[in-house]
Structures are given as structure tokens and as C-alpha cells.
Scaffold this motif. Structure first.
Motif, PDB file in Angstrom:
ATOM      1  N   GLN A  97       0.827  -1.206   0.000  1.00 51.41           N
ATOM      2  CA  GLN A  97       0.000   0.000   0.000  1.00 51.41           C
ATOM      3  C   GLN A  97       0.865   1.260   0.000  1.00 51.41           C
ATOM      4  O   GLN A  97       0.548   2.230  -0.690  1.00 51.41           O
ATOM      5  CB  GLN A  97      -0.941   0.001   1.215  1.00 51.41           C
ATOM      6  CG  GLN A  97      -2.091  -0.966   1.106  1.00 51.41           C
ATOM      7  CD  GLN A  97      -2.961  -0.650  -0.088  1.00 51.41           C
ATOM      8  OE1 GLN A  97      -2.854  -1.286  -1.130  1.00 51.41           O
ATOM      9  NE2 GLN A  97      -3.819   0.307   0.030  1.00 51.41           N
ATOM     10  N   GLU A  98       1.939   1.244   0.784  1.00 53.41           N
ATOM     11  CA  GLU A  98       2.836   2.401   0.816  1.00 53.41           C
ATOM     12  C   GLU A  98       3.486   2.622  -0.544  1.00 53.41           C
ATOM     13  O   GLU A  98       3.602   3.758  -1.012  1.00 53.41           O
ATOM     14  CB  GLU A  98       3.917   2.212   1.886  1.00 53.41           C
ATOM     15  CG  GLU A  98       3.376   2.299   3.299  1.00 53.41           C
ATOM     16  CD  GLU A  98       4.398   1.880   4.347  1.00 53.41           C
ATOM     17  OE1 GLU A  98       5.503   1.415   3.971  1.00 53.41           O
ATOM     18  OE2 GLU A  98       4.095   2.034   5.542  1.00 53.41           O
ATOM     19  N   THR A 116       0.930   4.130  -2.876  1.00 47.03           N
ATOM     20  CA  THR A 116       0.732   5.553  -2.569  1.00 47.03           C
ATOM     21  C   THR A 116       1.891   6.382  -3.100  1.00 47.03           C
ATOM     22  O   THR A 116       1.673   7.431  -3.729  1.00 47.03           O
ATOM     23  CB  THR A 116       0.598   5.751  -1.040  1.00 47.03           C
ATOM     24  OG1 THR A 116      -0.484   4.947  -0.571  1.00 47.03           O
ATOM     25  CG2 THR A 116       0.340   7.200  -0.700  1.00 47.03           C
ATOM     26  N   ARG A 117       3.130   5.915  -2.867  1.00 44.41           N
ATOM     27  CA  ARG A 117       4.293   6.637  -3.388  1.00 44.41           C
ATOM     28  C   ARG A 117       4.264   6.688  -4.919  1.00 44.41           C
ATOM     29  O   ARG A 117       4.568   7.710  -5.519  1.00 44.41           O
ATOM     30  CB  ARG A 117       5.595   5.982  -2.917  1.00 44.41           C
ATOM     31  CG  ARG A 117       5.957   6.306  -1.492  1.00 44.41           C
ATOM     32  CD  ARG A 117       7.392   5.931  -1.168  1.00 44.41           C
ATOM     33  NE  ARG A 117       7.767   4.592  -1.568  1.00 44.41           N
ATOM     34  CZ  ARG A 117       7.757   3.523  -0.778  1.00 44.41           C
ATOM     35  NH1 ARG A 117       7.388   3.641   0.476  1.00 44.41           N
ATOM     36  NH2 ARG A 117       8.133   2.340  -1.232  1.00 44.41           N
ATOM     37  N   ARG A 170       1.624   6.560  -6.906  1.00 41.03           N
ATOM     38  CA  ARG A 170       0.576   7.494  -7.354  1.00 41.03           C
ATOM     39  C   ARG A 170       1.023   8.944  -7.197  1.00 41.03           C
ATOM     40  O   ARG A 170       0.766   9.778  -8.059  1.00 41.03           O
ATOM     41  CB  ARG A 170      -0.713   7.256  -6.574  1.00 41.03           C
ATOM     42  CG  ARG A 170      -1.433   6.013  -7.016  1.00 41.03           C
ATOM     43  CD  ARG A 170      -2.744   5.825  -6.297  1.00 41.03           C
ATOM     44  NE  ARG A 170      -3.410   4.624  -6.770  1.00 41.03           N
ATOM     45  CZ  ARG A 170      -4.253   3.920  -6.066  1.00 41.03           C
ATOM     46  NH1 ARG A 170      -4.558   4.304  -4.842  1.00 41.03           N
ATOM     47  NH2 ARG A 170      -4.805   2.845  -6.562  1.00 41.03           N
ATOM     48  N   THR A 171       1.699   9.246  -6.088  1.00 42.86           N
ATOM     49  CA  THR A 171       2.211  10.596  -5.865  1.00 42.86           C
ATOM     50  C   THR A 171       3.247  10.947  -6.928  1.00 42.86           C
ATOM     51  O   THR A 171       3.184  12.019  -7.534  1.00 42.86           O
ATOM     52  CB  THR A 171       2.840  10.706  -4.461  1.00 42.86           C
ATOM     53  OG1 THR A 171       1.860  10.337  -3.498  1.00 42.86           O
ATOM     54  CG2 THR A 171       3.315  12.119  -4.189  1.00 42.86           C
TER      55      THR A 171
END
Length: 167
Positions: free
Chosen positions: A114-115, A118-119, A121-122
Motif C-alpha cells: 500500500q505504501e 501511494t508513493r 501514485r504521488t
């Protein structure tokens, strides 16, 4: 087609608990394979016992999907380990710990995934924004180049008119 009738408890054959991990299953299989292999076991029927019984047991318990199917279809067979084979597994308390450890590892992997998502996508948003900005600058430069080309063409036409014989 109905599944074939299994009368042997695969967990009992390998001498492991139903909650045993793949490493323990592999370890137990290797030990039994060394003992029951037809090259080392001169007893009659050793080949059949090795090829059919032990190999089928290992193939079923080593494959997660096959193991789940076995556990669902034959729940009444699992749960009992022969007392003679309990000595092969001295630390039975480590099995629940390893299961909890595996669960914790799976949770940690999901969290790390998940991390990373998220990274990613950012980073993707940052790159998409940068790409849009660069594309805007490119369009602006293309318009300026077109303007300069038209000015250059007009100047060349004016110069040609000055140097022409008609004048």
C-alpha cells in the motif's frame, strides 16, 4: 466427477500438524523420502509406497490450492498425528508462532505494498504535472517558431522585392 476417496490422513503420513507451514512439510517429506526411497528400502512394496503414497501426499500438501481443497473435502481426516511420529516434531509450540509470524509478515507485506502504491501514485501525479507543463511550453515555443517563420518569410519576400528588376 466425484473426487477420489482418500482414506489416508496426509498430515499423519508426513507427521505434521494441519497448521504446519510449507517449510516443515518439505522437511518432513525429505526425511521420509530418504527413509522410504526404493533404493534405500529393500522391503517389498517400497516403490509403490514411495511413488503413490508419499509423492501424492507431498504434491497435495505442498500446493496451497490443492491443500485447501483437501482440507475442505476431508476435514474429518486431519487433526490426529501418530504418537510415534510426534517425536519427529519436538517443538510443537513453534507451529502457532510461525503461523502468527507468517500472518504478521503477510500484513507487513500488504502494508508495504500500500505504501508503494501511494508513493507511486504521488510520483505519477508529479510526473504528469511536469509533462503537462512541458507540453504547454512546447506548444508556446511552436507558436513562436511559426511567428518567426512567417516574419522571416515576409522579410525574405520584402528583400526579394527590393532586389527585383521590376522596380
Amino acid at each position: 466427477m466425484a473426487p477420489s476417496a482418500i482414506t489416508e490422513d496426509y498430515y499423519m503420513i508426513l507427521g505434521v500438524n494441519p497448521s504446519a507451514g510449507l517449510e516443515l512439510i518439505k522437511k518432513s517429506y525429505r526425511a521420509l523420502a530418504l527413509r522410504l526411497h526404493p533404493d534405500r528400502n529393500p522391503e517389498p512394496g517400497a516403490t509403490e509406497a514411495f511413488q503413490r503414497k508419499l509423492a501424492r501426499t507431498y504434491e497435495t500438501l505442498n500446493n496451497e490450492s490443492e491443500r485447501r481443497k483437501y482440507d475442505l473435502i476431508y476435514p474429518s481426516l486431519k487433526g490426529k498425528i501418530a504418537s510415534s511420529q510426534q517425536t519427529q516434531e519436538p517443538n510443537k509450540a513453534s507451529v502457532p508462532e510461525s503461523t502468527a509470524s507468517e500472518t504478521a509478515q503477510i500484513a507487513a507485506l500488504h502494508k508495504s505494498k500500500q505504501e508503494r502504491v501511494t508513493r507511486w501514485r504521488t510520483s505519477k501525479m508529479v510526473f504528469d504535472t511536469s509533462i503537462s507543463e512541458v507540453e504547454r511550453v512546447i506548444r508556446k515555443l511552436e507558436q513562436e517558431i511559426k511567428g518567426l517563420v512567417s516574419i522571416s518569410a515576409a522579410e525574405a519576400a520584402e528583400e526579394a522585392q527590393k532586389n527585383s528588376w521590376r522596380r
